[in-house]
Design a protein around this motif. Structure first.
Motif, PDB file in Angstrom:
ATOM      1  N   THR A   1      29.217  37.282  41.908  1.00 52.37           N
ATOM      2  CA  THR A   1      29.891  36.562  42.722  1.00 52.37           C
ATOM      3  C   THR A   1      29.002  35.946  43.938  1.00 52.37           C
ATOM      4  O   THR A   1      28.152  36.748  44.123  1.00 52.37           O
ATOM      5  CB  THR A   1      31.273  37.092  43.293  1.00 52.37           C
ATOM      6  OG1 THR A   1      31.971  36.298  43.965  1.00 52.37           O
ATOM      7  CG2 THR A   1      30.856  38.295  44.357  1.00 52.37           C
TER       8      THR A   1
ATOM      9  N   ALA B   1      38.378  38.462  43.500  1.00 52.96           N
ATOM     10  CA  ALA B   1      39.429  37.236  43.239  1.00 52.96           C
ATOM     11  C   ALA B   1      40.450  37.043  44.396  1.00 52.96           C
ATOM     12  O   ALA B   1      40.762  36.188  45.085  1.00 52.96           O
ATOM     13  CB  ALA B   1      40.285  37.258  42.144  1.00 52.96           C
ATOM     14  N   GLU B   2      40.973  38.327  45.052  1.00 50.78           N
ATOM     15  CA  GLU B   2      41.826  38.488  46.113  1.00 50.78           C
ATOM     16  C   GLU B   2      41.066  37.819  47.434  1.00 50.78           C
ATOM     17  O   GLU B   2      41.853  37.275  48.063  1.00 50.78           O
ATOM     18  CB  GLU B   2      42.339  39.870  46.343  1.00 50.78           C
ATOM     19  CG  GLU B   2      43.210  40.444  45.456  1.00 50.78           C
ATOM     20  CD  GLU B   2      43.488  41.839  45.645  1.00 50.78           C
ATOM     21  OE1 GLU B   2      42.994  42.504  46.723  1.00 50.78           O
ATOM     22  OE2 GLU B   2      44.015  42.554  44.759  1.00 50.78           O
ATOM     23  N   LYS B   3      39.817  38.030  47.418  1.00 54.57           N
ATOM     24  CA  LYS B   3      38.921  37.454  48.416  1.00 54.57           C
ATOM     25  C   LYS B   3      38.608  36.155  48.403  1.00 54.57           C
ATOM     26  O   LYS B   3      37.957  35.292  49.042  1.00 54.57           O
ATOM     27  CB  LYS B   3      37.921  38.235  48.818  1.00 54.57           C
ATOM     28  CG  LYS B   3      38.167  39.768  49.279  1.00 54.57           C
ATOM     29  CD  LYS B   3      36.569  40.624  49.488  1.00 54.57           C
ATOM     30  CE  LYS B   3      36.983  41.910  50.011  1.00 54.57           C
ATOM     31  NZ  LYS B   3      37.074  42.076  51.298  1.00 54.57           N
ATOM     32  N   GLY B   4      38.848  35.349  47.015  1.00 58.30           N
ATOM     33  CA  GLY B   4      38.747  33.972  47.058  1.00 58.30           C
ATOM     34  C   GLY B   4      37.155  34.058  46.253  1.00 58.30           C
ATOM     35  O   GLY B   4      36.466  32.811  46.278  1.00 58.30           O
ATOM     36  N   TRP B   5      36.648  35.074  45.953  1.00 60.93           N
ATOM     37  CA  TRP B   5      35.121  35.257  45.371  1.00 60.93           C
ATOM     38  C   TRP B   5      35.348  35.017  43.700  1.00 60.93           C
ATOM     39  O   TRP B   5      35.455  36.028  43.314  1.00 60.93           O
ATOM     40  CB  TRP B   5      34.339  36.527  45.742  1.00 60.93           C
ATOM     41  CG  TRP B   5      34.546  36.547  47.274  1.00 60.93           C
ATOM     42  CD1 TRP B   5      34.630  35.885  48.264  1.00 60.93           C
ATOM     43  CD2 TRP B   5      34.017  37.875  48.042  1.00 60.93           C
ATOM     44  NE1 TRP B   5      34.372  36.364  49.434  1.00 60.93           N
ATOM     45  CE2 TRP B   5      33.961  37.607  49.378  1.00 60.93           C
ATOM     46  CE3 TRP B   5      33.736  38.908  47.462  1.00 60.93           C
ATOM     47  CZ2 TRP B   5      33.723  38.755  50.195  1.00 60.93           C
ATOM     48  CZ3 TRP B   5      33.313  40.150  48.378  1.00 60.93           C
ATOM     49  CH2 TRP B   5      33.384  39.851  49.570  1.00 60.93           C
ATOM     50  N   GLY B   6      34.967  33.772  43.391  1.00 60.50           N
ATOM     51  CA  GLY B   6      34.871  33.665  41.906  1.00 60.50           C
ATOM     52  C   GLY B   6      33.686  34.296  41.184  1.00 60.50           C
ATOM     53  O   GLY B   6      32.673  34.393  41.746  1.00 60.50           O
TER      54      GLY B   6
ATOM     55  N   GLU C   1      39.241  41.997  40.226  1.00 54.70           N
ATOM     56  CA  GLU C   1      40.323  41.546  40.873  1.00 54.70           C
ATOM     57  C   GLU C   1      40.393  41.753  42.416  1.00 54.70           C
ATOM     58  O   GLU C   1      40.847  40.745  42.924  1.00 54.70           O
ATOM     59  CB  GLU C   1      41.564  42.792  40.350  1.00 54.70           C
ATOM     60  CG  GLU C   1      42.865  42.622  41.064  1.00 54.70           C
ATOM     61  CD  GLU C   1      43.789  43.835  40.845  1.00 54.70           C
ATOM     62  OE1 GLU C   1      44.280  44.489  41.467  1.00 54.70           O
ATOM     63  OE2 GLU C   1      43.781  43.976  39.490  1.00 54.70           O
TER      64      GLU C   1
ATOM     65  N   PRO D   1      29.775  35.344  47.518  1.00 52.43           N
ATOM     66  CA  PRO D   1      30.843  35.438  48.546  1.00 52.43           C
ATOM     67  C   PRO D   1      30.611  34.199  49.611  1.00 52.43           C
ATOM     68  O   PRO D   1      31.495  34.003  50.293  1.00 52.43           O
ATOM     69  CB  PRO D   1      30.760  36.724  49.063  1.00 52.43           C
ATOM     70  CG  PRO D   1      29.575  37.246  48.792  1.00 52.43           C
ATOM     71  CD  PRO D   1      29.203  36.536  47.493  1.00 52.43           C
ATOM     72  N   THR D   2      29.286  34.193  49.941  1.00 49.23           N
ATOM     73  CA  THR D   2      28.934  33.037  51.095  1.00 49.23           C
ATOM     74  C   THR D   2      27.945  32.213  49.869  1.00 49.23           C
ATOM     75  O   THR D   2      27.199  32.589  48.972  1.00 49.23           O
ATOM     76  CB  THR D   2      28.253  33.587  52.199  1.00 49.23           C
ATOM     77  OG1 THR D   2      26.976  34.158  51.859  1.00 49.23           O
ATOM     78  CG2 THR D   2      29.301  34.549  52.527  1.00 49.23           C
TER      79      THR D   2
END
Length: 110
Positions: free
Chosen positions: A83, A63-68, A60, A85-86
């Motif tokens: 995930t 997902a809030e950070k946009g990291w699928g 969750e 993140p970058t």
């Protein structure tokens, strides 16, 4: 002769994710971390919650950070999620049931 102003370009610096970017699981206790290999940061926590609840929390928050999530693995007593993140970094969360507690290891690989 008229001097032209020097043109500069503003290239974006790569973002580097650190342990401060990763949320701490609520009510978890920090554990001493063994030395990680070069290019990896590790966070180690322990919680009384189930490993499934821990992984749901991180899924969750990511997902809030946009990291699928690009990979996940669930077994009887443990699971992992990963995930990106970058473009160049990977975060993997391992949550495992050990001696009635959930041990949480978070790996940040550069």
């Amino acid at each position: 002769m008229i001097k032209q102003p020097k043109q500069t370009t503003t290239a974006q610096k790569p973002i580097k994710i650190t342990y401060t970017d990763i949320p701490t699981y609520p009510n978890a206790r920090s554990l001493e971390v063994e030395k990680a290999p070069k290019g990896i940061q590790m966070i180690e926590l322990v919680s009384e919650d189930s490993w499934e609840k821990v992984l749901s929390f991180y899924q969750e928050k990511f997902a809030e950070k946009g990291w699928g999530i690009f990979a996940s693995n669930y077994l009887k007593d443990r699971g992992t999620i990963s995930t990106h993140p970058t473009e160049k970094e990977t975060i993997t969360v391992l949550a495992a049931n050990e001696n009635s507690l959930t041990h949480i290891r978070i790996y940040i690989q550069y």
